[in-house]
Design an enzyme around this catalytic site. Structure first.
Site, PDB file in Angstrom:
ATOM      1  N   ASP A   1     -11.531  19.216 -21.859  1.00 48.14           N
ATOM      2  CA  ASP A   1     -11.491  18.684 -20.501  1.00 48.14           C
ATOM      3  C   ASP A   1     -12.806  19.043 -19.815  1.00 48.14           C
ATOM      4  OD1 ASP A   1     -11.376  21.351 -19.791  1.00 48.14           O
ATOM      5  OD2 ASP A   1      -9.285  21.309 -19.190  1.00 48.14           O
TER       6      ASP A   1
ATOM      7  N   GLY B   1      -4.757  13.002 -12.722  1.00 45.20           N
ATOM      8  CA  GLY B   1      -4.109  13.062 -11.421  1.00 45.20           C
ATOM      9  C   GLY B   1      -2.643  12.712 -11.425  1.00 45.20           C
TER      10      GLY B   1
ATOM     11  N   ASP C   1      -1.456  15.437 -23.790  1.00 44.41           N
ATOM     12  CA  ASP C   1      -1.509  16.884 -24.005  1.00 44.41           C
ATOM     13  C   ASP C   1      -0.660  17.545 -22.933  1.00 44.41           C
ATOM     14  OD1 ASP C   1      -3.447  18.605 -21.889  1.00 44.41           O
ATOM     15  OD2 ASP C   1      -3.644  16.425 -21.815  1.00 44.41           O
TER      16      ASP C   1
END
Length: 377
Positions: free
Chosen positions: A93, A222, A272
């Site tokens: 990420d 989000g 994930d």
């Protein structure tokens, strides 16, 4: 150069089975990716991840790896693959979600985000360029654009301003990547991230901007941040209608087994979540019969296998009564056994889902198995 993503079959609606081809191996989609935050999937050996759990790709966390062990160690080790002895694909990420979750210790501007380390209080600045640089040094096969993830609920104008800045940051990420080649001799694939909270018009704008960026894959961020499940599904459905069909779609931070199957049905290829390992450490197991709390008294004299339909060695070798005893006795082995089970179940879940997509009956199968997965044992 070999094609990065290939769709083998689409089942009735949006669900599809495909393959991601990276320099560290092929990933069969749809796929669940175990989270290895600090170069480790908690309580699980890399050998177990590969041989027993059958993980095909795992995650590393940019924020945590940047702070510890740091990029000097990472580069001297030759990147994260060599550092943690993992020769299969890795995704990182951008560090954005962790930085923005430090709401009391960070300050955001157009330049980036200044924050205090949760380890020692030292001050750091993450910019889009810095996030790209760190992810180059980590050397993941797939790496993410630096974005802002707003809380839920969030006022419309604040979400809009945040989304627009995420789009400006995306351009800076792309510019940096074009000027700075990979470090370790393998190809890195870049994914931008759709934002916009639960506002359909903003999500549409963001999905169109991300699609136009022409990256090799795309992510949806989000979501799974407190909104109702129905809202998450609605936004996912709307966004996957816009994102390119020939590119992999990654839904970040999802979720329960039923969240995963629903997302696959909406056209998601990659997911994930920390849930399988976090819940495992608290004695909650996901099984093909439903959800089981192993600390419950009802399992005290149940000497049947941990999960008779499980695919891991722990499901066959240990009884419910024994693993419950380990939890009650606060033995570390309990967390390890439960984590191996949950991760193996999640990987088996997406494997079976893929088989049903290829067979053409995914949606019928999902409808039949969903209520079973949700029930409490």
């Amino acid at each position: 150069m070999q094609q990065f993503f290939n769709i083998e079959k689409t089942s009735q609606g949006k669900a599809r089975a495909g393959e991601l081809t990276t320099d560290h191996g092929v990933v069969k989609t749809p796929i669940f990716m175990p989270v290895g935050t600090v170069a480790s999937v908690k309580t699980v050996h890399q050998r177990e991840l590969k041989d027993d759990i059958k993980a095909q790709i795992i995650l590393g966390n940019t924020y945590h790896l940047y702070l510890r062990p740091g990029m000097e160690v990472m580069q001297e080790a030759g990147g994260l693959h060599k550092f943690m002895n993992w020769d299969l694909p890795i995704l990182t990420d951008s560090g954005g979600f962790q930085v923005f979750s430090l709401s009391g210790t960070r300050k955001m501007s157009e330049e980036g985000v200044k924050f205090k380390s949760h380890i020692d209080g030292s001050v750091h600045l993450f910019t889009p360029e810095k996030s790209m640089e760190i992810q180059r040094q980590i050397g993941a096969d797939i790496f993410m654009a630096f974005d802002e993830c707003v809380a839920y609920p969030c006022e419309y104008n604040q979400v809009k301003a945040s989304m627009e800045m995420t789009h400006r940051w995306l351009k800076r990420c792309i510019d940096w990547n074009e000027k700075n080649p990979e470090l370790y001799g393998h190809k890195q694939r870049f994914f931008p991230i759709v934002q916009g909270s639960t506002y359909s018009d903003l999500r549409k704008i963001s999905a169109e901007v991300i699609a136009e960026a022409g990256a090799e894959g795309n992510a949806i961020g989000g979501l799974s941040v407190g909104e109702p499940e129905e809202e998450m599904y609605r936004i996912t459905d709307e966004v996957t209608d816009i994102l390119p069909k020939d590119k992999p779609r990654y839904l970040m931070g999802v979720g329960t087994p039923w969240n995963i199957l629903e997302s696959i049905g909406l056209g998601i290829d990659m997911m994930d979540c920390v849930m399988p390992t976090r819940n495992a450490r608290n004695a909650m197991l996901f099984t093909w019969q439903g959800v089981m709390n192993l600390k419950n008294e009802k399992w005290k004299k149940d000497f049947s296998p941990l999960d008779e339909f499980g695919t891991s060695f722990v499901d066959k070798e240990y009884s419910k009564a024994y693993v419950r005893h380990l939890f009650v006795s606060k033995e570390y082995l309990a967390k390890q056994i439960a984590s191996i089970h949950n991760l193996a179940f999640y990987l088996d879940l997406v494997k079976v889902a893929r088989e049903h997509i290829l067979a053409g009956d995914f949606y019928e199968w999902k409808k039949s198995v969903d209520p079973i997965l949700r029930q409490r044992l």
